[in-house]
Design a protein around this motif. Structure first.
Motif, mmCIF file in Angstrom:
data_model
loop_
_atom_site.group_PDB
_atom_site.id
_atom_site.type_symbol
_atom_site.label_atom_id
_atom_site.label_comp_id
_atom_site.label_asym_id
_atom_site.label_seq_id
_atom_site.Cartn_x
_atom_site.Cartn_y
_atom_site.Cartn_z
ATOM 1 N N UNK A 1 16.219 -47.807 -8.808
ATOM 2 C CA UNK A 1 16.204 -47.918 -7.597
ATOM 3 C C UNK A 1 15.432 -46.979 -6.509
ATOM 4 N N UNK A 2 14.344 -46.886 -7.281
ATOM 5 C CA UNK A 2 13.086 -46.042 -6.719
ATOM 6 C C UNK A 2 11.843 -46.757 -6.340
ATOM 7 N N UNK A 3 11.108 -46.566 -5.495
ATOM 8 C CA UNK A 3 9.758 -46.773 -5.059
ATOM 9 C C UNK A 3 8.873 -45.636 -4.659
ATOM 10 N N UNK A 4 7.892 -45.691 -5.595
ATOM 11 C CA UNK A 4 6.723 -44.433 -5.273
ATOM 12 C C UNK A 4 5.453 -44.955 -4.640
ATOM 13 N N UNK A 5 5.346 -45.099 -3.390
ATOM 14 C CA UNK A 5 4.177 -45.625 -2.918
ATOM 15 C C UNK A 5 2.935 -45.290 -3.317
ATOM 16 N N UNK A 6 2.776 -44.065 -3.965
ATOM 17 C CA UNK A 6 1.573 -43.493 -4.581
ATOM 18 C C UNK A 6 1.228 -44.224 -6.078
ATOM 19 N N UNK A 7 2.354 -44.818 -6.567
ATOM 20 C CA UNK A 7 2.279 -45.245 -7.965
ATOM 21 C C UNK A 7 2.501 -46.761 -8.081
ATOM 22 N N UNK B 1 2.491 -57.708 -1.059
ATOM 23 C CA UNK B 1 2.174 -58.280 0.047
ATOM 24 C C UNK B 1 2.413 -57.241 1.451
ATOM 25 N N UNK B 2 1.778 -57.895 2.595
ATOM 26 C CA UNK B 2 2.117 -57.150 3.619
ATOM 27 C C UNK B 2 0.472 -56.951 4.249
ATOM 28 N N UNK B 3 0.199 -55.677 4.907
ATOM 29 C CA UNK B 3 -0.966 -55.446 5.482
ATOM 30 C C UNK B 3 -2.051 -54.904 4.520
ATOM 31 N N UNK B 4 -1.324 -54.528 3.119
ATOM 32 C CA UNK B 4 -2.173 -54.307 1.939
ATOM 33 C C UNK B 4 -1.422 -54.716 0.896
ATOM 34 N N UNK B 5 -2.271 -54.733 -0.213
ATOM 35 C CA UNK B 5 -1.577 -55.272 -1.557
ATOM 36 C C UNK B 5 -2.113 -54.140 -2.633
ATOM 37 N N UNK B 6 -1.355 -54.339 -3.683
ATOM 38 C CA UNK B 6 -1.910 -53.353 -4.778
ATOM 39 C C UNK B 6 -1.303 -51.974 -4.771
ATOM 40 N N UNK B 7 -1.704 -51.007 -5.570
ATOM 41 C CA UNK B 7 -1.320 -49.637 -5.589
ATOM 42 C C UNK B 7 -2.233 -49.055 -4.809
ATOM 43 N N UNK B 8 -1.651 -48.709 -3.417
ATOM 44 C CA UNK B 8 -2.559 -48.114 -2.230
ATOM 45 C C UNK B 8 -1.622 -46.935 -1.821
ATOM 46 N N UNK B 9 -1.922 -45.620 -2.147
ATOM 47 C CA UNK B 9 -1.009 -44.587 -1.692
ATOM 48 C C UNK B 9 -0.928 -44.451 -0.281
ATOM 49 N N UNK B 10 -2.323 -45.028 0.278
ATOM 50 C CA UNK B 10 -2.459 -44.551 2.054
ATOM 51 C C UNK B 10 -2.725 -45.555 2.708
#
Ligand SMILES: *[C@@H]1O[C@H](CO)[C@@H](O)[C@H](O)[C@H]1NC(C)=O
Ligand SMILES: *[C@@H]1O[C@H](CO)[C@@H](O)[C@H](O)[C@H]1NC(C)=O
Ligand SMILES: *[C@@H]1O[C@H](CO)[C@@H](O)[C@H](O)[C@H]1NC(C)=O
Length: 437
Positions: A62-68, A73-82
């Protein structure tokens, strides 16, 4: 709502940081494999609202780490920490041509990071909000001092780093839009460089006299830094973007007063009448304004104004005479200035003159003209009032958002290394270590 939904935890670390600092956004205690939208919202000082968001799927815990983790989809895609910052865009229905620029650097940019149940692209107010936190992003680190400068008719602001000093100094020049723009100088001071943001187009001198400033105006600003008790007078640099590069190159090569340790030119050119000052530089643009093109969206493209690069030596700064290290930052999709062609011509000139060891070029594919400090949202085009034509239109700057954002992050890191090396190091003409990065 499922009881567990109430317990979704959202954290952002650090929740208070510098504009160029990375943060880690962490969602915990969501349902296993739950679809989530992580959303960023910012209301600017001028009242316009900006948002960015990514679609994530929680892992088995139940975890999401945006850095990893990957945004699907959305305004960016892929692994994008910032990505939640650099892909900020005006909310739907905003007026066209907006560009985000912080005016008051004494307050932070406040961003609300939220997590919503499900994958959404619109209508966030109607969605199930699971958690939300506020984040502060600062240009001024704690202890940075902001000193408005009005003496000698200058319109400037000095930012001094924390601590007793003295510090190396830098003169910071923006481009053709004028105004006293402070945020980059504030951030440079946060990194240990006493930085003077200087308005040279819409400044007090111009208001008082109705004239454009002469080269002495920049020499006055340099002298102000040089004699300041908290600045090391022998360790001063200049940094210019766009029209600011024209002044930076002119002063670096021709001024009897301005003696620099190094210079940084972002998205600019050495093409200008060698004899003369700002008035003649603007005159050249005015004379060539018929080379303006328009995109299919009627955005003004100025990149041809100084092309082809003249062979007449009286029309370009003789960079072969440069005596200090020079760093050029170029976006290969710059639609506003011919920074690309200019960089290549400068390299040739310096190779011929035997001083090309002083030159470093950072060139970025699919980056546009407005190469800003990291994580500033990319504006491919925006409203712009030219000082030449006094006309407000939409200027096309160029760049693709992910690559442009990467260029901002990479070039800023290398600009700081270059400045530190040349301003804090013991040699004046040391070779740059940037090529090894
Ligand atoms: C999230 O990712 C960052 C970057 O990889 C890492 O430093 C951090 O420890 C991660 N946090 C957790 C709780 O896994
Ligand atoms: C612009 O054109 C005018 C008129 O032809 C000329 O006198 C002037 O020198 C030109 N200025 C520049 C900077 O080329
Ligand atoms: C800039 O230079 C690159 C690499 O040399 C080239 O691929 C690109 O087309 C150039 N861009 C423009 C706008 O001329």
């Amino acid at each position: 709502m499922d009881r567990k939904q109430c317990c979704v935890k959202l954290s952002v670390q650090p929740s208070r940081g510098l504009m160029d600092e990375k943060f880690v956004v962490l969602v915990q205690s969501a349902l296993p494999s739950q679809q989530l939208t992580v959303h960023a919202f910012h209301e600017c000082e001028d009242g316009h609202s900006w948002q960015a968001f990514g679609h994530y799927t929680a892992d088995a815990a139940g975890t999401v780490n945006v850095s990893e983790d990957c945004s699907f989809g959305g305004s960016y895609s892929g692994v994008e920490p910032m990505g939640l910052l650099w892909s900020l865009e005006p909310v739907p229905g905003s007026k066209p041509g907006l560009r985000m620029r912080k005016k008051n650097v004494q307050t932070p940019m406040v961003v609300t990071i939220s997590v919503y149940q499900g994958h959404h692209t619109a209508g966030f107010v109607d969605q199930v909000l699971l958690a939300s936190v506020m984040v502060e992003r600062w240009y001024m680190a704690p202890g940075v001092r902001r000193i408005p400068v009005t003496e000698d008719r200058l319109t400037a602001t000095l930012f001094l780093p924390p601590g007793p000093g003295p510090f190396p100094g830098l003169l910071d020049l923006w481009g053709g839009g004028g105004q006293l723009v402070e945020y980059r100088a504030a951030l440079l001071a946060s990194h240990g460089i006493g930085s003077l943001a200087l308005d040279y187009l819409t400044c007090k001198f111009t208001l008082d006299t109705g004239k454009t400033v002469e080269n002495e105006y920049f020499e006055t600003a340099y002298r102000y830094l040089q004699k300041h008790p908290q600045i090391i007078g022998s360790r001063i640099s200049m940094l210019g973007l766009s029209l600011g590069t024209s002044i930076t190159l002119k002063m670096t090569v021709y001024s009897e007063v301005v003696k620099l340790r190094c210079a940084v030119c972002i998205s600019g050119s050495h093409v200008q009448p060698v004899d003369g000052s700002l008035k003649e530089i603007l005159g050249l643009f005015k004379n060539n304004s018929d080379k303006t093109r328009f995109s299919d969206k009627n955005e003004a493209i100025w990149r041809d104004l100084l092309l082809p690069i003249p062979s007449d030596p009286s029309l370009k700064v003789d960079v072969g005479r440069l005596q200090c290290p020079l760093l050029l930052v170029v976006g290969e999709d710059d639609q506003n200035w011919c920074a690309n062609e200019s960089a290549m011509d400068m390299r040739e000139m310096m190779e011929r003159a035997g001083n090309s060891h002083l030159l470093t070029i950072l060139s970025y594919p699919n980056a546009g003209h407005l190469i800003e400090p990291p994580y500033m949202p990319h504006a491919r085009a925006s409203s712009f009032k030219t000082v030449v034509a006094h006309q407000k239109l939409i200027a096309l700057w160029g760049g693709q958002t992910p690559e442009h954002s990467l260029a901002q992050e990479d070039s800023w890191r290398k600009v700081l290394i270059f400045l530190r090396e040349n301003l804090y190091g013991d040699t004046n003409h040391g070779a740059s270590s940037l090529s090894h990065l």
